[in-house]
Design a protein around this motif. Structure first.
Motif, PDB file in Angstrom:
ATOM      1  N   LYS A   1       0.830  -1.209   0.000  1.00 24.54           N
ATOM      2  CA  LYS A   1       0.000   0.000   0.000  1.00 24.54           C
ATOM      3  C   LYS A   1       0.866   1.261   0.000  1.00 24.54           C
ATOM      4  O   LYS A   1       0.567   2.233  -0.700  1.00 24.54           O
TER       5      LYS A   1
ATOM      6  N   ARG B   1       2.264   1.688  -3.429  1.00 21.44           N
ATOM      7  CA  ARG B   1       1.217   2.149  -4.350  1.00 21.44           C
ATOM      8  C   ARG B   1       0.977   3.648  -4.166  1.00 21.44           C
ATOM      9  O   ARG B   1       0.782   4.388  -5.138  1.00 21.44           O
TER      10      ARG B   1
ATOM     11  N   LYS C   1       3.407   0.653  -9.525  1.00 22.94           N
ATOM     12  CA  LYS C   1       2.418  -0.376  -9.824  1.00 22.94           C
ATOM     13  C   LYS C   1       2.809  -1.614  -9.021  1.00 22.94           C
ATOM     14  O   LYS C   1       3.942  -2.096  -9.127  1.00 22.94           O
TER      15      LYS C   1
ATOM     16  N   TYR D   1       1.895  -5.563  -7.401  1.00 21.97           N
ATOM     17  CA  TYR D   1       1.160  -6.823  -7.500  1.00 21.97           C
ATOM     18  C   TYR D   1       1.554  -7.709  -6.315  1.00 21.97           C
ATOM     19  O   TYR D   1       2.672  -7.609  -5.802  1.00 21.97           O
TER      20      TYR D   1
ATOM     21  N   LYS E   1      -7.371  -4.503  -2.832  1.00 22.47           N
ATOM     22  CA  LYS E   1      -8.252  -4.145  -3.938  1.00 22.47           C
ATOM     23  C   LYS E   1      -8.576  -2.654  -3.909  1.00 22.47           C
ATOM     24  O   LYS E   1      -8.614  -1.988  -4.950  1.00 22.47           O
ATOM     25  N   GLU E   2      -8.790  -2.115  -2.703  1.00 20.01           N
ATOM     26  CA  GLU E   2      -9.096  -0.691  -2.556  1.00 20.01           C
ATOM     27  C   GLU E   2      -7.950   0.194  -3.044  1.00 20.01           C
ATOM     28  O   GLU E   2      -8.159   1.334  -3.448  1.00 20.01           O
ATOM     29  N   LYS E   3      -6.730  -0.336  -2.991  1.00 19.03           N
ATOM     30  CA  LYS E   3      -5.553   0.420  -3.418  1.00 19.03           C
ATOM     31  C   LYS E   3      -5.154   0.111  -4.863  1.00 19.03           C
ATOM     32  O   LYS E   3      -4.079   0.527  -5.315  1.00 19.03           O
ATOM     33  N   ASP E   4      -5.999  -0.627  -5.569  1.00 16.03           N
ATOM     34  CA  ASP E   4      -5.705  -0.995  -6.959  1.00 16.03           C
ATOM     35  C   ASP E   4      -4.425  -1.821  -7.049  1.00 16.03           C
ATOM     36  O   ASP E   4      -3.606  -1.650  -7.958  1.00 16.03           O
ATOM     37  N   ILE E   5      -4.257  -2.727  -6.079  1.00 15.50           N
ATOM     38  CA  ILE E   5      -3.139  -3.673  -6.083  1.00 15.50           C
ATOM     39  C   ILE E   5      -3.693  -5.010  -6.553  1.00 15.50           C
ATOM     40  O   ILE E   5      -4.599  -5.572  -5.924  1.00 15.50           O
ATOM     41  N   GLU E   6      -3.169  -5.521  -7.660  1.00 17.50           N
ATOM     42  CA  GLU E   6      -3.699  -6.758  -8.226  1.00 17.50           C
ATOM     43  C   GLU E   6      -3.133  -7.963  -7.478  1.00 17.50           C
ATOM     44  O   GLU E   6      -1.921  -8.061  -7.255  1.00 17.50           O
TER      45      GLU E   6
END
Length: 370
Positions: free
Chosen positions: A24, A27, A32, A34, A50-55
């Protein structure tokens, strides 16, 4: 940077918490990020990333060597254009580091989050020694662990470095906002004058049985103390049986997994860590940030976090009598508890913040990419 963190699982635990927090933080700095989990993931952690756009990729690996998994991981590393692979602990390193080199990833870092001595796995460490040939640096979370692995010739001194764990302190402190009286009322423990607790996975290395035995000795002297165990694990049933055998059930509560750890720990007068083996405990850092006086065993990285006599008391492991005496000494001296809590908080703010930790890791990444 495009960063991929590799873990065996993303279930509830200190190492997993660190991986989520550092992901986090990275990010937030525009990278980017993962997370590759060899097996499964805790739903609450899934929501956080998911809230932090981490795949998050889950591979549901079963036992044994999985050749197909290598090719799957290599394909993902190439398609996502990963240029930094950061593996956590041995199994994740075996797959992550080797796949990273197959995918021509330039920067490969491993973090060993424990001491690797409970239990010691000779075959496992031989495999780790081999897979470490594929990494740029191996990070240890306490200096004692780094020296141990160097002395065992598993990792060279030149390839090893120590970076202490850190937590997102502001976010953690914000979680204690609920009124403590409300929680005590919910737990039906308002009548007790003092509270002693621990937060840990209920596994052999944490030696919660020693905490329970010490609780019995404390209660023999002071019946107005209540004990709390936060966490779950394979030993839950035998620990409950031990509590019944020692007849302390009325003064001891097992809370299981909790997402409101800050609110629970904020009620403690003394925080205890009774481990047989420990790296750099996240729960110790959390207790320090909450200004709690600490009693911890003198193992692993605990003495590097807790300064004996200044921010807490250190006792021998597997020694319930010493543990109980240390707890009683702090319960009887409020001034000392407050002083130790303040000293510990100041130390944690200076040394054990997630952003401090992350900047050291990012420096390693950049050095490896040159």
């Amino acid at each position: 940077m495009n960063i991929a963190h590799f873990v065996y699982s993303l279930d509830m635990g200190g190492m997993e918490r660190i991986v989520v927090d550092i992901s986090k933080a990275q990010r937030d700095r525009g990278h980017k990020v993962y997370i590759f989990s060899m097996t499964t993931a805790e739903p609450s952690f899934e929501e956080e990333v998911k809230e932090k756009d981490i795949e998050l990729f889950k591979f549901y690996k079963t036992g044994g060597f999985d050749l197909r998994l290598f090719f799957k991981i290599v394909g993902l590393l190439r398609s996502k254009k990963i240029n930094v692979v950061h593996t956590h602990n041995p199994v994740a390193n075996f797959y992550g580091a080797i796949c990273a080199r197959m995918a021509f990833v330039k920067a490969v870092i491993n973090t060993r989050h424990g001491m690797g001595n409970y239990p010691y796995n000779k075959k496992g460490e031989s495999i780790f020694k081999f897979s470490s040939l594929f990494v740029n640096k191996v990070v240890f979370v306490c200096e004692l662990a780094r020296k141990r692995f160097v002395d065992l010739k598993i990792v060279s001194a030149e390839k090893s470095i120590t970076i202490y764990n850190g937590i997102p302190q502001k976010a953690f402190l914000a979680m204690q906002s609920q009124n403590q009286g409300d929680i005590k009322e919910q737990l039906n423990i308002i009548k007790y004058k003092q509270m002693v607790g621990t937060v840990a996975r209920l596994e052999p290395a944490k030696d919660i049985s020693n905490f329970i035995k010490a609780a019995r000795l404390v209660l023999d002297v002071n019946r107005d103390v209540f004990f709390v165990v936060v966490g779950d694990g394979s030993e839950i049933d035998c620990l409950k049986s031990l509590a019944e055998k020692l007849k302390i059930g009325k003064n001891l509560l097992f809370l299981g997994k909790r997402m409101d750890v800050a609110r629970i720990v904020s009620m403690f007068d003394v925080f205890v860590l009774s481990s047989i083996s420990e790296g750099a405990s996240i729960t110790l850092i959390e207790a320090m940030i909450l200004k709690k006086a600490i009693v911890a065993t003198k193992v692993g990285g605990n003495p590097e976090l807790v300064l004996d006599g200044k921010t807490g008391l250190l006792v021998p492991s597997q020694d319930a009598e010493s543990l109980s005496k240390a707890v009683l000494s702090l319960l009887s001296d409020e001034e000392k508890r407050i002083a130790m809590g303040n000293e510990g908080c100041a130390r944690a703010k200076e040394l054990f913040d997630v952003n401090t930790m992350n900047m050291q890791y990012e420096s390693l990444y950049e050095e490896s990419l040159r």
